[in-house]
Design a protein around this motif. Structure first.
Motif, PDB file in Angstrom:
ATOM      1  N   PHE A  53      -5.110   0.529  -6.279  1.00  0.00           N
ATOM      2  CA  PHE A  53      -5.934   0.116  -5.062  1.00  0.00           C
ATOM      3  C   PHE A  53      -6.549  -0.792  -5.389  1.00  0.00           C
ATOM      4  N   LEU A 107      -3.222   2.335   4.029  1.00  0.00           N
ATOM      5  CA  LEU A 107      -3.013   3.625   3.130  1.00  0.00           C
ATOM      6  C   LEU A 107      -2.470   5.079   3.678  1.00  0.00           C
ATOM      7  N   LEU A 132       0.399  -1.317  -0.316  1.00  0.00           N
ATOM      8  CA  LEU A 132       0.217  -0.517  -0.268  1.00  0.00           C
ATOM      9  C   LEU A 132       1.115   1.630   0.404  1.00  0.00           C
ATOM     10  N   ARG A 183      -7.822  -1.591   5.045  1.00  0.00           N
ATOM     11  CA  ARG A 183      -6.605  -1.056   3.400  1.00  0.00           C
ATOM     12  C   ARG A 183      -6.705   0.527   4.017  1.00  0.00           C
ATOM     13  N   ASN A 184      -7.689   0.752   4.009  1.00  0.00           N
ATOM     14  CA  ASN A 184      -7.925   1.874   5.189  1.00  0.00           C
ATOM     15  C   ASN A 184      -6.661   3.038   6.266  1.00  0.00           C
ATOM     16  N   TYR A 186      -1.491   8.858  -3.536  1.00  0.00           N
ATOM     17  CA  TYR A 186      -2.427   9.529  -2.948  1.00  0.00           C
ATOM     18  C   TYR A 186      -2.026  10.872  -1.965  1.00  0.00           C
ATOM     19  N   PRO A 237       0.464   3.121  -3.721  1.00  0.00           N
ATOM     20  CA  PRO A 237      -0.998   4.268  -3.988  1.00  0.00           C
ATOM     21  C   PRO A 237      -0.796   4.968  -2.802  1.00  0.00           C
ATOM     22  N   SER A 238      -0.380   4.473  -1.759  1.00  0.00           N
ATOM     23  CA  SER A 238      -0.339   5.567  -0.525  1.00  0.00           C
ATOM     24  C   SER A 238       0.360   7.337  -0.930  1.00  0.00           C
TER      25      SER A 238
END
Length: 328
Positions: A196, A214, A88, A210-211, A95, A91-92
């Motif tokens: 994701f 992240l 992760l 998962r969040n 983001y 993508p983190s």
């Protein structure tokens, strides 16, 4: 009947979240106050922290408010699965970059232009879905992407407006920075979203877990960015300088917005998502013109906005099953 109510509730929540975040963020970045303006990098960090806390509370509720069960899940899914957690990080980080870019974009673009241009994320998401997930797009989807690009091009079409050359040049330079920020944000949004999605399909972990993963990486990347770019200002006046009610509203909307959408998206089909996007663009345009007064719409803008709205609906249109197997 209950399902229908949930659908329209989802529509209302989606419209409220997308419209209010853009408008409050734009208002907060252009508001003339007595003290220093809040740091965008700080707002991103606080939003990530708020997101982590919210997800922990949601898991706590799912586990019947058992501290032992919560601790067990967090250890089992995060601490004991370091490889899964590290996936992760990519993508983190993207983001986090995207969230910072949105502040840059809305500091330089009016809400209406931003809303329409940001719909290019449909194009980037489609491209990454085809290349990374092997997804096939139908004729309507490809046609919608062409219409989308035409619509965004018209929205960005330069308009002649009377005014001082210096002011006009400054405005053009500022708009260029805003457009570049939106375009990079669209690319990062498309890649991170598809990446994701791929991870979610490969594992059976909770969306809230998962969040949290992240958010953990987002918090680290956000702190690094804040001290790298605003470290001196943070040391002088603290990371909460310039915060007010509007700032906290923006942070809360940014932190909770994605979680709210994740919670209601199962009730909203593609047509409702199209409605939400369309209503959000219309509301942003009206409020930018009448309330924020930072937007002077032209006929070319309206034409471009209509094309973007049409493309949004067309992309969500599902072809009826055909007896011809060779169809794209």
């Amino acid at each position: 009947m209950a399902s229908s109510r949930l659908k329209y509730l989802s529509l209302g929540v989606l419209v409220f979240q997308t419209t209010s975040l853009v408008l409050t963020m734009r208002y907060s970045r252009t508001l003339q106050g007595d003290g220093p303006r809040y740091l965008a990098s700080s707002a991103v960090v606080v939003a990530e922290l708020m997101k982590i806390i919210t997800c922990v509370l949601l898991i706590f509720k799912e586990q019947s408010y058992s501290v032992r069960a919560l601790n067990s899940i967090l250890r089992q899914e995060i601490t004991h699965k370091p490889i899964e957690t590290l996936k992760l990080a990519i993508p983190s980080g993207i983001y986090t970059l995207q969230n910072n870019l949105l502040y840059v974009a809305l500091s330089n673009l009016d809400a209406a232009t931003y809303q329409v241009t940001y719909q290019l994320k449909i194009l980037t998401t489609a491209m990454f879905s085809v290349s990374m997930l092997g997804r096939r797009l139908g004729v309507y989807q490809w046609l919608s992407l062409l219409i989308l690009m035409a619509g965004v091009a018209l929205v960005q079409w330069p308009s002649e407006s009377p005014g001082a050359p210096e002011k006009e040049q400054l405005s053009e330079g500022s708009q260029f920075v805003g457009v570049v920020a939106v375009l990079v944000a669209c690319c990062s949004s498309g890649f991170a979203g598809v990446y994701f999605e791929k991870i979610l399909k490969e594992t059976k972990q909770s969306v809230w877990v998962r969040n949290i993963q992240l958010g953990m990486f987002g918090l680290v990347f956000g702190l690094m960015g804040m001290f790298a770019y605003d470290g001196e200002r943070v040391r002088e006046s603290g990371m909460f300088q310039g915060y007010n009610t509007i700032t906290w509203t923006v942070v809360a909307l940014q932190a909770l917005g994605g979680l709210v959408i994740a919670a209601v998206i199962k009730y909203a089909d593609n047509i409702l998502k199209g409605f939400a996007t369309s209503l959000s663009i219309i509301l942003s345009t009206l409020i930018s013109y009448f309330w924020l007064q930072d937007f002077d719409p032209t006929s070319v803008f309206f034409l471009g906005a209509v094309l973007v709205i049409v493309a949004t609906f067309l992309y969500g249109y599902e072809d009826k099953p055909s007896s011809n197997p060779s169809r794209a």
